[in-house]
Design a protein around this motif. Structure first.
Motif, PDB file in Angstrom:
ATOM      1  N   SER A  82      -0.250  -1.044  -2.718  1.00  0.00           N
ATOM      2  CA  SER A  82      -1.424  -0.428  -3.330  1.00  0.00           C
ATOM      3  C   SER A  82      -1.624  -0.983  -4.735  1.00  0.00           C
ATOM      4  O   SER A  82      -0.710  -1.582  -5.328  1.00  0.00           O
ATOM      5  N   ALA A  83      -2.810  -0.756  -5.290  1.00  0.00           N
ATOM      6  CA  ALA A  83      -3.087  -1.203  -6.657  1.00  0.00           C
ATOM      7  C   ALA A  83      -2.106  -0.574  -7.642  1.00  0.00           C
ATOM      8  O   ALA A  83      -1.639  -1.231  -8.580  1.00  0.00           O
ATOM      9  N   ARG A  84      -1.767   0.688  -7.434  1.00  0.00           N
ATOM     10  CA  ARG A  84      -0.815   1.366  -8.326  1.00  0.00           C
ATOM     11  C   ARG A  84       0.559   0.692  -8.265  1.00  0.00           C
ATOM     12  O   ARG A  84       1.203   0.460  -9.297  1.00  0.00           O
ATOM     13  N   ALA A  85       1.010   0.379  -7.056  1.00  0.00           N
ATOM     14  CA  ALA A  85       2.316  -0.269  -6.901  1.00  0.00           C
ATOM     15  C   ALA A  85       2.312  -1.676  -7.478  1.00  0.00           C
ATOM     16  O   ALA A  85       3.303  -2.123  -8.063  1.00  0.00           O
ATOM     17  N   ILE A  86       1.199  -2.372  -7.329  1.00  0.00           N
ATOM     18  CA  ILE A  86       1.090  -3.727  -7.884  1.00  0.00           C
ATOM     19  C   ILE A  86       1.160  -3.677  -9.407  1.00  0.00           C
ATOM     20  O   ILE A  86       1.822  -4.498 -10.044  1.00  0.00           O
TER      21      ILE A  86
END
Length: 243
Positions: A82-86
């Motif tokens: 996800s964008a958050r994890a990236i």
């Protein structure tokens, strides 16, 4: 179209993109994008409007919901994250619209993004880098000039600890004196060890800060040239960019 090498030689790149495909709804907009970003370099994505440059950044940071291929950051595959994890991997994105929150003042905007890794700049260090913002700390973010908003947008991501920065059109619409200041900032960040991927329409600006340039057409990387090659490649680059 002849095949060009879009992979950097030498040590393993910090960012390695291979066969990246992406879609807006049913519209297929990236078609096998492949390129490398060596650690510590400033790399630009050049091309005409609609070539896929900004979409490539959005795909790397995970904003594009439908994508496939491979995006490896420091050896870690991120295409399924996800964008958050990236972001937690140490990648930060500064969008073209700057994303300044009108309900927050400058200081609140600066402190908004979470710190994801050690080594980010303090607010004081950011204000030293952008002294204009020091005088406007209590001003509403969207009341700033365009140049000040761009400084705020870049400064904000420097707090996070990310070392790979994706900057989308940071000089668009800015006065020449502010463009020069943004250029000095990018140079300072490189000296501090940051790696930067820069989407830029102003090629003359890009040539003053970048180590290598990837040219995009129709959602693909079609050429790569180092900054040292630009003189010999001026005619070819003019054809690509229509300048």
């Amino acid at each position: 179209m002849h095949r060009v090498s879009t992979e950097a030689s030498g040590s393993k790149p910090l960012l390695a993109v291979r066969g990246l495909e992406a879609w807006y709804g049913e519209s297929h907009v990236l078609h096998g994008v492949t390129f490398d970003v060596p650690a510590g370099e400033v790399v630009t994505l050049l091309g005409r409007n609609g070539a896929g440059k900004s979409t490539t950044l959005k795909a790397i940071i995970g904003i594009m919901r439908r994508r496939k291929g491979s995006i490896r950051h420091a050896g870690q595959e991120t295409i399924g994250l996800s964008a958050r994890a990236i972001a937690k991997c140490g990648i930060a994105f500064c969008p073209e619209d700057r994303g300044i929150y009108s309900s927050l003042n400058v200081e609140e905007n600066l402190r908004l993004p979470p710190v994801v890794r050690d080594g980010g700049l303090s607010v004081e260090e950011i204000l030293d880098m952008f002294p204009n913002l020091r005088e406007r700390l209590k001003s509403q973010g969207t009341k700033l000039s365009g140049g000040e908003q761009q400084m705020l947008a870049i400064g904000r991501i420097l707090r996070t600890g990310a070392k790979l920065l994706l900057l989308d059109e940071p000089t668009e619409g800015l006065a020449p004196v502010i463009v020069q200041q943004i250029g000095r900032t990018i140079t300072q960040l490189k000296e501090r060890g940051y790696t930067i991927v820069l989407v830029e329409q102003n090629f003359h600006f890009a040539s003053t800060v970048a180590d290598r340039h990837y040219v995009m057409e129709h959602g693909q990387i079609v050429d790569m040239m180092t900054n040292a090659d630009l003189g010999a490649s001026a005619e070819k680059l003019s054809r690509y960019l229509g300048v």
